[in-house]
Design an enzyme around this catalytic site. Structure first.
Site, PDB file in Angstrom:
ATOM      1  N   GLY A  42       2.809 -25.542  17.508  1.00  0.00           N
ATOM      2  CA  GLY A  42       1.376 -25.352  17.756  1.00  0.00           C
ATOM      3  C   GLY A  42       0.488 -26.123  16.794  1.00  0.00           C
ATOM      4  CD  GLN A 100     -16.229 -13.347  11.804  1.00  0.00           C
ATOM      5  OE1 GLN A 100     -15.735 -13.330  10.684  1.00  0.00           O
ATOM      6  NE2 GLN A 100     -15.509 -13.554  12.889  1.00  0.00           N
ATOM      7  CE  LYS A 195     -26.577  -6.963  21.094  1.00  0.00           C
ATOM      8  NZ  LYS A 195     -26.134  -8.356  21.260  1.00  0.00           N
ATOM      9  NE  ARG A 197     -22.117  -7.601  19.760  1.00  0.00           N
ATOM     10  CZ  ARG A 197     -21.780  -7.979  20.993  1.00  0.00           C
ATOM     11  NH1 ARG A 197     -20.737  -7.439  21.586  1.00  0.00           N
ATOM     12  NH2 ARG A 197     -22.507  -8.861  21.644  1.00  0.00           N
ATOM     13  CG  ASP A 221     -28.821 -13.977  23.303  1.00  0.00           C
ATOM     14  OD1 ASP A 221     -29.186 -14.242  22.143  1.00  0.00           O
ATOM     15  OD2 ASP A 221     -28.092 -13.000  23.580  1.00  0.00           O
ATOM     16  CB  THR A 229     -25.912  -9.423  24.954  1.00  0.00           C
ATOM     17  OG1 THR A 229     -25.025  -9.106  23.880  1.00  0.00           O
ATOM     18  CG2 THR A 229     -27.345  -9.415  24.473  1.00  0.00           C
TER      19      THR A 229
HETATM   20  C1  R5P Z   1     -25.586 -11.710  19.274  1.00  0.00           C
HETATM   21  O1  R5P Z   1     -26.397 -11.194  18.579  1.00  0.00           O
HETATM   22  C2  R5P Z   1     -25.798 -12.987  20.047  1.00  0.00           C
HETATM   23  O2  R5P Z   1     -27.085 -13.495  19.915  1.00  0.00           O
HETATM   24  C3  R5P Z   1     -25.480 -12.785  21.511  1.00  0.00           C
HETATM   25  O3  R5P Z   1     -26.415 -11.871  22.056  1.00  0.00           O
HETATM   26  C4  R5P Z   1     -24.114 -12.195  21.667  1.00  0.00           C
HETATM   27  O4  R5P Z   1     -23.223 -12.773  20.782  1.00  0.00           O
HETATM   28  C5  R5P Z   1     -23.627 -12.410  23.055  1.00  0.00           C
HETATM   29  O5  R5P Z   1     -22.344 -11.865  23.158  1.00  0.00           O
HETATM   30  P1  R5P Z   1     -21.927 -11.108  24.482  1.00  0.00           P
HETATM   31  O6  R5P Z   1     -22.199 -12.056  25.616  1.00  0.00           O
HETATM   32  O7  R5P Z   1     -20.446 -10.852  24.295  1.00  0.00           O
HETATM   33  O8  R5P Z   1     -22.706  -9.858  24.538  1.00  0.00           O
END
Ligand code: R5P
Length: 318
Positions: A42, A100, A195, A197, A221, A229
């Site tokens: 790999g 991150q 929102k 997570r 976004d 999201t």
């Molecule tokens: C997170 O804060 C980013 O701005 C995006 O909203 C997020 O990473 C999108 O990830 P997903 O499509 O898995 O919700």
């Protein structure tokens, strides 16, 4: 007075050949597609050919699989350095690990910092990135980091037939600055979703500030990964009286895992989805994705950097 450092050369590996070739054609410059051999275990082994004395721009988005593409980029940068390149710029239309940028639980790593350090250790003398998830990248990278934006490219496409009553929606608090840029360019008001997570693939959208009733929502976004999201924000918009035919725009259409299935579901009320080609476009039956190229934007940025001109109009604004 602008100066020209040396021969301009674009180098790419396997991650986005089409984009690199288009940029090279626009700039009429030297273009190398590295051979990338894969060993049976790999490991990757790229060979870039002769880059001695060149001003090299390595074009390599780190889309899925992120870690593998990142290692390819690091090896390409190292190979260019060892091959005697005069200057090496890592061009990452999509910068993985930028989410991150801090620890949210004890025991975690700060992946964005690790990637930034690895780029510099490999020999990158400058980094170019498009709409990174966090502007903290500039402070994390130990070399000049140019954060350019694709928002004007997508805003131009959105403006074409946007209804007068449209409202720009930030699907979480982190997207507010980005949404404000769209709101200004489109001259439409702003609404904001709150929102939370829950996990890498699950989010909940609990509240919405702003008026979406009987309006067309434009949810914006920086990226769409699993689609959680956007799906949650679209649901909340509909629950608050928003019109079906929601428009979604995001710079990075990673569309991994369940994303396509989530976003194509009729119940979401999503009418169209616009992304850029910062990562190679994903085509899936049933999901119509409008892809707008940022090759011109990147060619402009690379041309200016090569001839020591500033990037002011191309940069993200705070
Ligand atoms: C997170 O804060 C980013 O701005 C995006 O909203 C997020 O990473 C999108 O990830 P997903 O499509 O898995 O919700």
């Amino acid at each position: 007075m602008a100066t020209t450092l040396s021969n301009l050369r674009l180098v790419c590996g396997t991650t986005h050949h089409a984009m690199a070739a288009t940029i090279a054609a626009v700039l009429s410059c030297e273009f190398t597609t590295a051979e990338v051999e894969r060993f049976p275990d790999g490991e990757l082994c790229p060979r870039v050919g002769n880059v001695r004395g060149d001003d090299v721009f390595v074009i390599a988005p780190t889309g899925s699989p992120a870690s593998e593409h990142l290692v390819e980029l690091l090896l390409l940068v190292d190979a260019c350095g060892r091959g005697g390149a005069a200057r090496i710029t890592a061009v990452m239309p999509y910068f993985a690990y930028a989410r991150q940028d801090r620890r949210t639980r004890s025991g975690e790593a700060v992946g964005a910092r690790v990637v930034a350090d690895a780029l510099v250790a490999a020999g990158a003398q400058r980094v170019v990135v498009v709409d990174p998830h966090t502007t903290a990248l500039e402070a994390m990278c130990g070399v000049p980091t140019e954060m350019i934006t694709a928002v004007p490219v997508l805003a131009r496409a959105l403006r074409a037939d946007l209804s007068a009553d449209a409202v720009v929606v930030a699907p979480d608090l982190g997207a507010v600055k980005l949404a404000r840029r769209y709101s200004t360019l489109l001259q439409r008001p702003l609404a904001i979703v709150s929102k939370t997570r829950v996990s890498a693939e699950q989010v909940t959208a609990e509240g919405l500030v702003g008026d979406v009733t009987d309006r067309t929502a434009v949810i914006v976004d920086d990226m769409i990964s699993t689609g959680a999201t956007i799906k949650a924000a679209a649901r909340l918009v509909l629950d608050n009286g928003g019109r079906a035919g929601i428009i979604v725009a995001a710079t990075h259409g990673l569309l991994v895992g369940p994303a396509c299935q989530r976003l194509e579901a009729a119940s979401n009320g999503i009418g169209s989805l616009l992304v850029t080609d910062s990562v190679p476009p994903v085509y899936r039956a049933g999901l119509y994705v409008e892809v707008h190229t940022i090759s011109g934007l990147l060619a402009d940025a690379i041309g200016r950097l090569h001839s020591d001109q500033d990037l002011d109009e191309l940069l993200m604004q705070s």
